[in-house]
Design a protein around this motif. Sequence first.
Motif, PDB file in Angstrom:
ATOM      1  N   TYR A   1      15.828  -3.634 -89.383  1.00  0.00           N
ATOM      2  CA  TYR A   1      14.711  -4.550 -89.186  1.00  0.00           C
ATOM      3  C   TYR A   1      13.727  -3.945 -88.194  1.00  0.00           C
ATOM      4  O   TYR A   1      14.124  -3.223 -87.283  1.00  0.00           O
ATOM      5  CB  TYR A   1      15.202  -5.895 -88.635  1.00  0.00           C
ATOM      6  N   THR A   2      12.429  -4.233 -88.390  1.00  0.00           N
ATOM      7  CA  THR A   2      11.410  -3.856 -87.421  1.00  0.00           C
ATOM      8  C   THR A   2      10.496  -5.051 -87.181  1.00  0.00           C
ATOM      9  O   THR A   2      10.053  -5.688 -88.138  1.00  0.00           O
ATOM     10  CB  THR A   2      10.601  -2.624 -87.889  1.00  0.00           C
ATOM     11  N   TYR A   3      10.270  -5.384 -85.946  1.00  0.00           N
ATOM     12  CA  TYR A   3       9.438  -6.542 -85.578  1.00  0.00           C
ATOM     13  C   TYR A   3       9.821  -7.773 -86.394  1.00  0.00           C
ATOM     14  O   TYR A   3       8.974  -8.518 -86.872  1.00  0.00           O
ATOM     15  CB  TYR A   3       7.946  -6.219 -85.755  1.00  0.00           C
ATOM     16  N   GLY A   4      11.130  -7.974 -86.607  1.00  0.00           N
ATOM     17  CA  GLY A   4      11.633  -9.149 -87.306  1.00  0.00           C
ATOM     18  C   GLY A   4      11.604  -9.068 -88.823  1.00  0.00           C
ATOM     19  O   GLY A   4      12.026 -10.005 -89.497  1.00  0.00           O
ATOM     20  N   ALA A   5      11.095  -7.979 -89.389  1.00  0.00           N
ATOM     21  CA  ALA A   5      11.014  -7.850 -90.849  1.00  0.00           C
ATOM     22  C   ALA A   5      12.054  -6.840 -91.332  1.00  0.00           C
ATOM     23  O   ALA A   5      12.222  -5.776 -90.734  1.00  0.00           O
ATOM     24  CB  ALA A   5       9.620  -7.393 -91.263  1.00  0.00           C
TER      25      ALA A   5
ATOM     26  N   VAL B   1      17.406   7.654 -87.525  1.00  0.00           N
ATOM     27  CA  VAL B   1      17.834   7.840 -88.911  1.00  0.00           C
ATOM     28  C   VAL B   1      19.096   7.014 -89.168  1.00  0.00           C
ATOM     29  O   VAL B   1      19.204   6.331 -90.190  1.00  0.00           O
ATOM     30  CB  VAL B   1      18.045   9.336 -89.238  1.00  0.00           C
ATOM     31  N   PHE B   2      20.047   7.060 -88.249  1.00  0.00           N
ATOM     32  CA  PHE B   2      21.267   6.278 -88.442  1.00  0.00           C
ATOM     33  C   PHE B   2      20.976   4.779 -88.400  1.00  0.00           C
ATOM     34  O   PHE B   2      21.464   4.017 -89.239  1.00  0.00           O
ATOM     35  CB  PHE B   2      22.338   6.646 -87.412  1.00  0.00           C
ATOM     36  N   GLU B   3      20.139   4.335 -87.442  1.00  0.00           N
ATOM     37  CA  GLU B   3      19.805   2.910 -87.344  1.00  0.00           C
ATOM     38  C   GLU B   3      19.140   2.405 -88.622  1.00  0.00           C
ATOM     39  O   GLU B   3      19.409   1.290 -89.066  1.00  0.00           O
ATOM     40  CB  GLU B   3      18.874   2.652 -86.153  1.00  0.00           C
ATOM     41  N   GLU B   4      18.254   3.221 -89.208  1.00  0.00           N
ATOM     42  CA  GLU B   4      17.483   2.757 -90.358  1.00  0.00           C
ATOM     43  C   GLU B   4      18.197   2.962 -91.690  1.00  0.00           C
ATOM     44  O   GLU B   4      18.025   2.157 -92.597  1.00  0.00           O
ATOM     45  CB  GLU B   4      16.109   3.433 -90.379  1.00  0.00           C
ATOM     46  N   THR B   5      18.975   4.028 -91.813  1.00  0.00           N
ATOM     47  CA  THR B   5      19.610   4.327 -93.111  1.00  0.00           C
ATOM     48  C   THR B   5      21.091   3.972 -93.150  1.00  0.00           C
ATOM     49  O   THR B   5      21.667   3.860 -94.228  1.00  0.00           O
ATOM     50  CB  THR B   5      19.484   5.821 -93.467  1.00  0.00           C
ATOM     51  N   GLY B   6      21.721   3.852 -91.993  1.00  0.00           N
ATOM     52  CA  GLY B   6      23.163   3.632 -91.940  1.00  0.00           C
ATOM     53  C   GLY B   6      23.958   4.884 -92.263  1.00  0.00           C
ATOM     54  O   GLY B   6      25.158   4.826 -92.502  1.00  0.00           O
TER      55      GLY B   6
ATOM     56  N   ILE C   1      13.177  13.439 -94.811  1.00  0.00           N
ATOM     57  CA  ILE C   1      14.453  13.431 -95.531  1.00  0.00           C
ATOM     58  C   ILE C   1      14.153  13.614 -97.011  1.00  0.00           C
ATOM     59  O   ILE C   1      13.498  12.765 -97.628  1.00  0.00           O
ATOM     60  CB  ILE C   1      15.214  12.108 -95.290  1.00  0.00           C
ATOM     61  N   ILE C   2      14.626  14.718 -97.558  1.00  0.00           N
ATOM     62  CA  ILE C   2      14.394  15.061 -98.962  1.00  0.00           C
ATOM     63  C   ILE C   2      15.738  15.124 -99.678  1.00  0.00           C
ATOM     64  O   ILE C   2      16.670  15.787 -99.211  1.00  0.00           O
ATOM     65  CB  ILE C   2      13.696  16.436 -99.099  1.00  0.00           C
ATOM     66  N   GLU C   3      15.843  14.434-100.789  1.00  0.00           N
ATOM     67  CA  GLU C   3      17.012  14.501-101.669  1.00  0.00           C
ATOM     68  C   GLU C   3      16.500  14.483-103.101  1.00  0.00           C
ATOM     69  O   GLU C   3      15.712  13.602-103.466  1.00  0.00           O
ATOM     70  CB  GLU C   3      17.967  13.312-101.461  1.00  0.00           C
ATOM     71  N   ASN C   4      16.913  15.444-103.915  1.00  0.00           N
ATOM     72  CA  ASN C   4      16.575  15.470-105.346  1.00  0.00           C
ATOM     73  C   ASN C   4      15.074  15.349-105.599  1.00  0.00           C
ATOM     74  O   ASN C   4      14.638  14.530-106.409  1.00  0.00           O
ATOM     75  CB  ASN C   4      17.328  14.366-106.093  1.00  0.00           C
ATOM     76  N   GLU C   5      14.273  16.144-104.866  1.00  0.00           N
ATOM     77  CA  GLU C   5      12.813  16.176-105.035  1.00  0.00           C
ATOM     78  C   GLU C   5      12.132  14.840-104.693  1.00  0.00           C
ATOM     79  O   GLU C   5      11.018  14.570-105.125  1.00  0.00           O
ATOM     80  CB  GLU C   5      12.424  16.592-106.461  1.00  0.00           C
ATOM     81  N   CYS C   6      12.828  14.002-103.909  1.00  0.00           N
ATOM     82  CA  CYS C   6      12.264  12.733-103.444  1.00  0.00           C
ATOM     83  C   CYS C   6      12.299  12.705-101.922  1.00  0.00           C
ATOM     84  O   CYS C   6      13.200  13.262-101.295  1.00  0.00           O
ATOM     85  CB  CYS C   6      13.071  11.546-103.974  1.00  0.00           C
ATOM     86  N   ILE C   7      11.312  12.029-101.335  1.00  0.00           N
ATOM     87  CA  ILE C   7      11.284  11.827 -99.888  1.00  0.00           C
ATOM     88  C   ILE C   7      11.624  10.373 -99.600  1.00  0.00           C
ATOM     89  O   ILE C   7      11.214   9.468-100.332  1.00  0.00           O
ATOM     90  CB  ILE C   7       9.917  12.217 -99.279  1.00  0.00           C
ATOM     91  N   LEU C   8      12.376  10.165 -98.534  1.00  0.00           N
ATOM     92  CA  LEU C   8      12.740   8.812 -98.139  1.00  0.00           C
ATOM     93  C   LEU C   8      11.644   8.235 -97.249  1.00  0.00           C
ATOM     94  O   LEU C   8      11.308   8.806 -96.206  1.00  0.00           O
ATOM     95  CB  LEU C   8      14.074   8.818 -97.390  1.00  0.00           C
ATOM     96  N   LEU C   9      11.080   7.105 -97.685  1.00  0.00           N
ATOM     97  CA  LEU C   9      10.085   6.376 -96.900  1.00  0.00           C
ATOM     98  C   LEU C   9      10.542   4.938 -96.736  1.00  0.00           C
ATOM     99  O   LEU C   9      11.397   4.449 -97.467  1.00  0.00           O
ATOM    100  CB  LEU C   9       8.715   6.445 -97.572  1.00  0.00           C
ATOM    101  N   VAL C  10       9.930   4.263 -95.777  1.00  0.00           N
ATOM    102  CA  VAL C  10      10.329   2.912 -95.402  1.00  0.00           C
ATOM    103  C   VAL C  10       9.141   1.974 -95.560  1.00  0.00           C
ATOM    104  O   VAL C  10       7.999   2.361 -95.325  1.00  0.00           O
ATOM    105  CB  VAL C  10      10.808   2.886 -93.928  1.00  0.00           C
ATOM    106  N   GLY C  11       9.408   0.738 -95.925  1.00  0.00           N
ATOM    107  CA  GLY C  11       8.382  -0.294 -95.977  1.00  0.00           C
ATOM    108  C   GLY C  11       8.935  -1.590 -95.426  1.00  0.00           C
ATOM    109  O   GLY C  11      10.145  -1.748 -95.265  1.00  0.00           O
ATOM    110  N   ASN C  12       8.042  -2.521 -95.128  1.00  0.00           N
ATOM    111  CA  ASN C  12       8.457  -3.871 -94.729  1.00  0.00           C
ATOM    112  C   ASN C  12       7.340  -4.839 -95.083  1.00  0.00           C
ATOM    113  O   ASN C  12       6.216  -4.429 -95.352  1.00  0.00           O
ATOM    114  CB  ASN C  12       8.818  -3.929 -93.235  1.00  0.00           C
TER     115      ASN C  12
END
Length: 160
Positions: A114-118, A59-64, A21-32
């Motif tokens: 959430y993933t694995y409770g986080a 994508v919908f579950e994680e980003t809404g 997922i790229i928006e405005n020269e940025c990529i969407l990444l996830v952390g926990n």
Amino acid sequence: MYDCGFTKENNWFRYRAGAIIIENECILLVGNKNEDYLYSVGGGVHMGETAEDAVLREVFEETGVHYETDHLAVIHENFFNESTGTLKGLNCHEISFYFLMKPRGTQELNSNSYTYGAKEEMHWIPIKDLDKYKAFPGFIKEYLSKEHCGIEHIITDERI
């Protein structure tokens, strides 16, 4: 629903669908808080589900947000071992289908994942700064720096 994956003895396998997922020269990444790295939006493909349906769901579950797929970009075979986190001590083999998503023109999200409770945190990382982060898939910065046509098959082996 069950993910297409299994753990047997000290071996772990997963069939995954990931989003680029790229928006405005940025990529969407996830952390926990359980992991010391960032990762792509996505997750396990469920039994009986196509990879494309899985990436749209994840994508919908994680980003809404409802993103649309542009095209299948990469088939990634990944071999790795983990020394920390939820996969510690396992020999890991993951096959991922990465889909490039159509941009929406905004970085606005409605995430409550959430993933694995986080709780998962969404991060828009400038593509030019990706090398400053521990981020997976590891090929993503090089991949985004080039033009592509068709589907790329990438194999990475990060076993220790």
